[in-house]
Design a protein around this motif. Structure first.
Motif, PDB file in Angstrom:
ATOM      1  N   SER A 346     -23.499 -22.429   3.064  1.00 45.80           N
ATOM      2  CA  SER A 346     -22.579 -21.565   3.780  1.00 45.80           C
ATOM      3  C   SER A 346     -21.141 -21.828   3.364  1.00 45.80           C
ATOM      4  CB  SER A 346     -22.727 -21.754   5.282  1.00 45.80           C
ATOM      5  OG  SER A 346     -22.237 -23.011   5.651  1.00 45.80           O
ATOM      6  N   CYS A 375     -28.730 -28.524   4.142  1.00 44.23           N
ATOM      7  CA  CYS A 375     -27.643 -27.609   4.490  1.00 44.23           C
ATOM      8  C   CYS A 375     -26.387 -28.072   3.792  1.00 44.23           C
ATOM      9  CB  CYS A 375     -27.351 -27.619   5.987  1.00 44.23           C
ATOM     10  SG  CYS A 375     -28.730 -27.146   6.981  1.00 44.23           S
ATOM     11  N   SER A 377     -22.297 -27.022   3.399  1.00 41.81           N
ATOM     12  CA  SER A 377     -21.234 -26.121   3.846  1.00 41.81           C
ATOM     13  C   SER A 377     -19.937 -26.403   3.129  1.00 41.81           C
ATOM     14  CB  SER A 377     -20.953 -26.294   5.333  1.00 41.81           C
ATOM     15  OG  SER A 377     -22.097 -26.105   6.060  1.00 41.81           O
ATOM     16  N   SER A 386     -17.438 -24.737  11.068  1.00 45.12           N
ATOM     17  CA  SER A 386     -18.772 -24.876  10.517  1.00 45.12           C
ATOM     18  C   SER A 386     -19.618 -25.688  11.481  1.00 45.12           C
ATOM     19  CB  SER A 386     -18.673 -25.590   9.173  1.00 45.12           C
ATOM     20  OG  SER A 386     -19.953 -25.949   8.741  1.00 45.12           O
ATOM     21  N   THR A 388     -23.619 -27.052  12.591  1.00 44.08           N
ATOM     22  CA  THR A 388     -24.983 -27.252  12.118  1.00 44.08           C
ATOM     23  C   THR A 388     -25.830 -27.685  13.300  1.00 44.08           C
ATOM     24  OG1 THR A 388     -23.952 -28.132  10.131  1.00 44.08           O
ATOM     25  CG2 THR A 388     -26.333 -28.316  10.283  1.00 44.08           C
ATOM     26  N   VAL A 407     -20.899 -31.274   4.915  1.00 40.26           N
ATOM     27  CA  VAL A 407     -19.833 -30.308   5.132  1.00 40.26           C
ATOM     28  C   VAL A 407     -18.607 -30.864   4.457  1.00 40.26           C
ATOM     29  CG1 VAL A 407     -18.416 -29.112   6.835  1.00 40.26           C
ATOM     30  CG2 VAL A 407     -20.774 -29.692   7.388  1.00 40.26           C
TER      31      VAL A 407
END
Lengths: 465, 393
Positions: A346, A375, A377, A386, A388, A407
């Motif tokens: 993302s 994941c 980011s 952001s 999660t 992230v």
């Protein structure tokens, strides 16, 4: 370098003149639902399902979790819009000029010229253009508008419709089943391998419109197929709603890749439900790009019912100012020796919010399940958010489940390196971003990969200063 | 029986009595603590004794404090006037006593607590040890105030004396105020009866350059509910939350660790490791929340569960909420079981299967000390807690 990839956002945002033969008054009533069903000349069981769904929808409150749905004025949406065009033309020439222009701008016939196996285009609530390559037709592949499928393939539809995503699943599924119109129906018979991807394009044009297409794909035993869809809508000041539903059946030893690039306009509420049931040795692959739309709630779900079934989820979500992309993936491990891999990337840019919300669930007795979730980011600029929120729920001790997330922002070192090679800061950031999304773009057919790349590039413009 | 008379019982201070009365009035309007998250495994809230007000809350809790330092560590009721002012100012300054029914009950029923104050620029060489022993029910408040530049370790063992079949309830609150450049390490080992519900709220505030480190080891309790929160309010503040859990039988465990970053260059490390045997269940949620006011923040979060019981269940929700782009955050979670290969290896070295499983399980828990590598004393404390409690089970 930026020149040849510069694209014009206006081609998505611009609305065409409204030419509809039927536009329902805003809001949803039993009368409207009956009328939709009547216009489509549907069998009684479908009308019953619609009415049952409507009743549940009216009783059910809005969800209290996830992004805010405050701006969604459900009473002001036009739930059914029928464009003035012959349904399901097989010749591109038959499609009215303005609609054709819209799709041409979006690149649909281009895509077909590149010999995609079949193309369907949905404008507002109806499918208007449909074509399936001769070879596939000979092999018995059925690729139809959902409305037509209900007439021509009623038995197949009845057997599967509402069986993967039940009508009472959640508030927007109830709404969907009450008002659904159009969408794609694909049936790939036993052992047939469709080598080229089938594709559909969905476009919402009218102000305060609602699109509720239903996609039903059945891949029989040992068959293989790949389906791709793109979605867009013009930009109005008022909000519109997209509550589609995708039901995928992957039978024993079958394989399906479902790809979608969703690029609704900034005030669309994209509340979509996508789910697959995978039988023994079956494989489902999801490739998704979520851009555009103001608020998205979308969590493609794999139900790994058969032993040794597999799911792979690959997604990218992008949120710029005012957007909230609440997306994720869910994998339910029911069979034995099942596996799932989820890769979610993302980007949140200045004022955008992205949320990864996922579930990995291993049932008792689903031995030797394997799951891996990753994941990643990237945050750019100020005021971006952001989140999660993964849920890992394991009820069998033979399971192995892993989750990893990172992230961060663009590394100073990477930037410095590219700038020292002569790129200005903006070009360098664009290059890093396109590298970041590459694992997804490389899985998409060329035009879609280009589109995704261009859209993100466009969104990145003006990031510096 | 908890009623208005009870408010007057343990101590006669009007302030205390007023607070109790207020809390008692509110208890029954407050919700029970939340033990379920979304679709997660159900943690059984029936294990919280239902008729809270019908229970006897005349507790006989003893706290044995071992303190060989210049710091103050004493029961609230032995506090002098100055210390009483401190208690008044800081008690429930971090924890909201109206958050749920159990913390309200804790506020209403707690008859005593322990105040620990570390004077400015004082570094304690030996830890302050507290042994808290409960009978059936108990309510304890621990308030730690670490002044500028001070350093201390507090290690607490929580035990229960009684046997028998009665279901008990223990509620605890721990508040830590770490002023500028202070460093506080709070270790805790909980081994209460497997018929008792143990509820613990822990919250710390870290000022500029301050560091708060938590370590908790849980083996007891029919139901354990533990929330550990660190507020990183000063620039360059740091926190670490480490937890190990050894669950068996029908134990249920629900814990959350939270770090709220509200200042620049703050860092967090979180790691929870659990061995879940029998038909035990665990639900663990970690949250790192990075606000717009905290550029340069770093966060690390990990949760690992080893399922050894055939009916065991684990839910892990490692959550990140980030509102600042200038950040480096990562998290991870794993759920798995003992590898056949590892078992085979150890058995081939002459260990029987049971012993081999023990060795692997112990190694799994002990690896938590990787986060204490740079501090030999903390590492030793953690190791001795894990080893001591492994010995008793």
């Amino acid at each position: 370098m930026t020149d040849d990839i510069a694209i014009d956002r206006t081609k998505y945002d611009q609305a065409s003149e409204e030419r509809l033969t039927y536009k329902a008054s805003p809001g949803i009533t039993e009368e409207l639902v009956r009328r939709i069903s009547q216009r489509k000349d549907e069998p009684a069981w479908m009308l019953d399902l619609r009415l049952k769904s409507l009743k549940r929808y009216q009783e059910k409150p809005l969800p209290t979790w996830g992004p805010s749905l405050k701006g969604l004025e459900l009473d002001k949406i036009h739930y059914y819009l029928q464009p003035d065009a012959k349904k399901n033309s097989t010749r591109w020439e038959d499609v009215p000029e303005d609609i054709k222009q819209t799709f041409e701008q979006l690149g649909i016939p281009e895509a077909e010229r590149r010999a995609l196996a079949g193309t369907g285009a949905q404008y507002e609530s109806e499918m208007i253009y449909h074509k399936l390559k001769e070879e596939l037709k000979k092999q018995g592949v059925i690729f139809l508008d959902m409305d037509v499928a209900l007439k021509e393939q009623e038995a197949l539809v009845k057997e599967h419709f509402n069986k993967c995503v039940p009508y009472n699943d959640h508030k927007f599924a109830m709404l969907h089943y009450a008002t659904w119109s159009g969408g794609t129906f694909i049936h790939v018979p036993k052992g047939v391998k469709a080598e080229q991807p089938l594709q559909a394009y969905f476009r919402m044009n009218a102000e305060r419109g609602g699109q509720f297409e239903h996609t039903l794909i059945i891949i029989e035993e040992g068959a293989e197929a790949s389906y791709i869809e793109g979605c867009s809508a013009p930009r109005y000041d008022t909000s519109s709603l997209h509550a589609g539903c995708v039901e995928l059946f992957v039978k024993k030893g079958a394989q399906l890749r479902y790809s979608s690039v969703e690029n609704w306009s900034g005030n669309t509420y994209n509340l979509n439900t996508k789910r697959a049931i995978v039988d023994e040795d079956g494989i489902i692959e999801w490739v998704s790009g979520n851009l555009g739309s103001g608020t998205t709630m979308l969590y493609p779900t794999s139900i790994l019912k058969g032993n040794r079934s597999k799911a792979e989820h690959l997604s990218i979500s992008f949120a710029a100012e005012g957007q909230h992309q609440d997306t994720g993936a869910k994998a339910y491990h029911l069979g034995k020796n099942t596996s799932s891999t989820i890769t979610a990337k993302s980007i949140s840019k200045t004022g955008g919010t992205v949320t990864y919300r996922g579930v990995v669930k291993v049932n008792k007795g689903s031995t030797n399940a394997r799951s891996n979730v990753e994941c990643d980011s990237l945050m750019i600029g100020n005021n971006s958010v952001s989140n999660t929120i993964p849920l890992i729920d394991v009820k069998d001790k033979t399971a192995k489940v892993g989750h990893e997330a990172r992230v961060g922002r663009i590394g100073e070192e990477q930037l410095f390196y590219l700038q020292s090679r002569g790129l200005d800061e903006e070009a360098a950031i664009k290059m890093i971003v396109s590298g970041f999304i590459e694992p997804i773009t490389k899985e998409l057919p060329l035009e879609y990969a280009m589109e995704l790349n261009k859209l993100i590039e466009l969104e990145m413009e003006g990031t510096i200063g | 029986m908890i009623n208005k008379d009870h408010a007057k019982l343990p101590d006669k201070r009007p302030e205390q009595a007023r607070r109790r009365l207020e809390a008692i009035g509110k208890i029954h309007n407050l919700p029970l603590p939340l033990l379920k998250e979304g679709l997660s495994t159900a943690i059984d809230s029936d294990r919280i004794p239902k008729e809270l007000h019908n229970k006897s809350y005349h507790q006989t809790t003893t706290h044995l404090i071992t303190n060989e330092s210049e710091a103050t560590a004493k029961p609230f009721d032995e506090a002098n006037e100055q210390e009483r002012a401190l208690i008044k100012r800081h008690r429930y300054s971090l924890i909201d006593p109206h958050k749920d029914r159990l913390i309200a009950l804790q506020q209403a029923a707690s008859d005593n607590g322990i105040l620990i104050t570390i004077p400015p620029r004082t570094k304690l060489e030996k830890p302050i040890n507290i042994l808290s022993e409960y009978d059936t029910n108990g309510f304890t408040h621990i308030l730690i105030i670490a002044r500028n530049g001070s350093e201390a370790t507090i290690t607490r063992n929580i035990k229960e004396r009684r046997g028998g079949d009665e279901t008990g309830l223990i509620c605890e609150a721990v508040e830590i105020i770490a002023e500028e450049h202070a460093r506080i390490t709070y270790n805790e080992a909980q081994d209460v009866s497997r018929r008792t519900a143990w509820y613990s709220q822990k919250k710390a505030r870290a000022g500029p350059r301050a560091e708060v480190r938590w370590y908790s080891h849980v083996t007891g309790g029919s139901l354990t509910k533990q929330d550990t929160t660190t507020l990183l309010e000063g620039k360059d503040a740091k926190s670490a939350s480490l937890a190990t859990m050894l669950l068996a039988g029908e134990q249920h465990e629900n814990s959350t660790t939270n770090a709220h970053h509200a200042a620049a260059n703050t860092t967090t490390r979180m790691h929870a490791k659990a061995i879940i045997g029998g038909s035990a269940r665990m639900l663990h949620r970690g949250l790192i929340d990075i606000s717009e006011e905290s550029p340069g923040a770093e966060g690390y979060q990990q949760g690992d569960a080893l399922l050894t019981g055939t009916e065991a269940e684990a839910d892990i929700i490692p959550q990140l909420e980030i509102k600042n782009a200038d950040v480096a955050c990562s998290h991870g979670a794993t759920v798995g079981n003992i590898e056949e290969e590892d078992l085979f290896y150890l058995q081939s070295r002459g260990l029987d299967e049971e012993r081999a499983r023990d060795v692997i399980a112990e190694a799994f828990l002990i690896s938590i000390t990787a986060h204490a590598e740079e501090d030999e004393q903390w590492k030793e404390e953690i190791l001795s807690i894990i080893k001591a409690q492994r010995g008793t089970t």
